[in-house]
Design a protein around this motif. Structure first.
Motif, PDB file in Angstrom:
ATOM      1  N   UNK A   1       0.838  -1.214   0.000  1.00 24.76           N
ATOM      2  CA  UNK A   1       0.000   0.000   0.000  1.00 24.76           C
ATOM      3  C   UNK A   1       0.863   1.250   0.000  1.00 24.76           C
ATOM      4  N   UNK A   2       1.893   1.278   0.841  1.00 25.37           N
ATOM      5  CA  UNK A   2       2.794   2.434   0.874  1.00 25.37           C
ATOM      6  C   UNK A   2       3.429   2.658  -0.504  1.00 25.37           C
ATOM      7  N   UNK A   3       3.889   1.562  -1.122  1.00 30.04           N
ATOM      8  CA  UNK A   3       4.563   1.668  -2.418  1.00 30.04           C
ATOM      9  C   UNK A   3       3.603   2.176  -3.495  1.00 30.04           C
ATOM     10  N   UNK A   4       2.347   1.704  -3.444  1.00 32.08           N
ATOM     11  CA  UNK A   4       1.363   2.143  -4.436  1.00 32.08           C
ATOM     12  C   UNK A   4       1.064   3.634  -4.280  1.00 32.08           C
ATOM     13  N   UNK A   5       0.907   4.085  -3.030  1.00 33.00           N
ATOM     14  CA  UNK A   5       0.652   5.508  -2.781  1.00 33.00           C
ATOM     15  C   UNK A   5       1.844   6.355  -3.228  1.00 33.00           C
ATOM     16  N   UNK A   6       3.039   5.863  -2.969  1.00 34.75           N
ATOM     17  CA  UNK A   6       4.232   6.612  -3.356  1.00 34.75           C
ATOM     18  C   UNK A   6       4.354   6.696  -4.866  1.00 34.75           C
ATOM     19  N   UNK A   7       4.006   5.620  -5.562  1.00 35.90           N
ATOM     20  CA  UNK A   7       4.059   5.647  -7.021  1.00 35.90           C
ATOM     21  C   UNK A   7       3.086   6.671  -7.587  1.00 35.90           C
ATOM     22  N   UNK A   8       1.891   6.741  -6.991  1.00 36.67           N
ATOM     23  CA  UNK A   8       0.920   7.745  -7.427  1.00 36.67           C
ATOM     24  C   UNK A   8       1.457   9.155  -7.199  1.00 36.67           C
ATOM     25  N   UNK A   9       2.127   9.367  -6.061  1.00 40.32           N
ATOM     26  CA  UNK A   9       2.722  10.668  -5.769  1.00 40.32           C
ATOM     27  C   UNK A   9       3.786  11.024  -6.808  1.00 40.32           C
ATOM     28  N   UNK A  10       4.640  10.062  -7.153  1.00 35.37           N
ATOM     29  CA  UNK A  10       5.694  10.311  -8.138  1.00 35.37           C
ATOM     30  C   UNK A  10       5.103  10.587  -9.510  1.00 35.37           C
ATOM     31  N   UNK A  11       4.056   9.857  -9.887  1.00 39.60           N
ATOM     32  CA  UNK A  11       3.415  10.086 -11.185  1.00 39.60           C
ATOM     33  C   UNK A  11       2.771  11.468 -11.237  1.00 39.60           C
ATOM     34  N   UNK A  12       2.134  11.867 -10.143  1.00 44.47           N
ATOM     35  CA  UNK A  12       1.521  13.197 -10.098  1.00 44.47           C
ATOM     36  C   UNK A  12       2.585  14.281 -10.198  1.00 44.47           C
ATOM     37  N   UNK A  13       3.694  14.079  -9.503  1.00 51.42           N
ATOM     38  CA  UNK A  13       4.793  15.044  -9.560  1.00 51.42           C
ATOM     39  C   UNK A  13       5.358  15.132 -10.978  1.00 51.42           C
ATOM     40  N   UNK A  14       5.509  13.970 -11.634  1.00 55.90           N
ATOM     41  CA  UNK A  14       6.043  13.949 -12.999  1.00 55.90           C
ATOM     42  C   UNK A  14       5.090  14.657 -13.963  1.00 55.90           C
ATOM     43  N   UNK A  15       3.780  14.442 -13.791  1.00 53.97           N
ATOM     44  CA  UNK A  15       2.800  15.109 -14.654  1.00 53.97           C
ATOM     45  C   UNK A  15       2.847  16.619 -14.467  1.00 53.97           C
ATOM     46  N   UNK A  16       2.968  17.054 -13.208  1.00 53.33           N
ATOM     47  CA  UNK A  16       3.045  18.496 -12.945  1.00 53.33           C
ATOM     48  C   UNK A  16       4.306  19.089 -13.566  1.00 53.33           C
ATOM     49  N   UNK A  17       5.417  18.352 -13.449  1.00 52.69           N
ATOM     50  CA  UNK A  17       6.671  18.832 -14.033  1.00 52.69           C
ATOM     51  C   UNK A  17       6.555  18.922 -15.553  1.00 52.69           C
TER      52      UNK A  17
END
Length: 217
Positions: free
Chosen positions: A155-171
């Motif tokens: 669960x932690x890893x899945x949430x972190x992946x979503x955070x990284x994807x959101x950050x990448x999209x914003x960038x």
């Protein structure tokens, strides 16, 4: 007739020399391969020790956390060397899982918002990251297959992946906006000499007005 035995003898000597040279090269190649494998294994063991020490230290820091804990310094001094050491791990799956765990530990140490997303304390996340690292490294040292991740770590890893994807999209969006601004700036028509002269005159008039205003005060 005496030429044939001499020729056969020379050919036999030549073949024997070639066979010996081939055997020597094969032995040298085998020795080099064995030396390279031993060196790789030694480097992996050294990297394993560095990573394991960082994982244990991160867990202890999170457990004993105080207001004086400098997580940015800890990330630089302890986690960064461990993240570099990951490159010495030979198994691709092991590298991926250990690298992910270290990234999540760093994220949890530095970002309170991430802790709110995963609904956990800093120690909860860092402890699970440390456990993931140590379990994977231990299995690799024993020559065993990597165990499946725990449910909470998944669960932690899945949430972190979503955070990284959101950050990448914003960038990516910010990069596109920046490129669009540059394109619009470059597409503007060049000023004529008369327009440039008028702009210079207006800047001069504005500067004189600002100077008079400053002198009045």
């Amino acid at each position: 007739m005496e030429i044939l035995p001499a020729a056969f003898g020379f050919a036999g000597t030549l073949i024997g020399a070639l066979v010996a040279a081939t055997a020597t090269r094969a032995a040298q190649s085998k020795a080099l391969s064995a030396a390279k494998a031993a060196q790789d294994k030694a480097e992996e063991r050294e990297a394993t020790a560095i990573i394991a020490q960082a994982a244990v230290q991160a867990r202890e820091e999170a457990l004993e956390e105080s207001s004086a804990t400098d997580w940015s310094r800890f990330g630089r001094d302890a986690l960064t060397p461990a993240e570099v050491a990951v490159f010495a791990l030979r198994d691709a799956e092991l590298r991926e899982r250990v690298d992910q765990a270290l990234r999540i530990a760093r994220h949890a140490a530095a970002d309170e918002a991430f802790l709110e997303v995963v609904n956990s304390s800093r120690y909860g996340v860092v402890n699970e990251a440390s456990r993931e690292v140590l379990v994977c490294l231990g299995a690799n040292l024993r020559g065993e297959e990597l165990p499946p991740a725990s449910m909470i770590w998944t669960r932690f890893a899945a949430e972190h992946q979503l955070e990284e994807e959101a950050f990448a999209m914003k960038a990516d969006e910010e990069e596109q906006e920046h490129r669009e601004r540059l394109r619009r700036r470059r597409s503007r028509p060049a000023l004529t000499p008369e327009q440039e002269q008028e702009h210079a005159r207006l800047r001069f008039v504005r500067a004189v007005a600002d100077l008079r205003k400053w002198l009045r005060h």
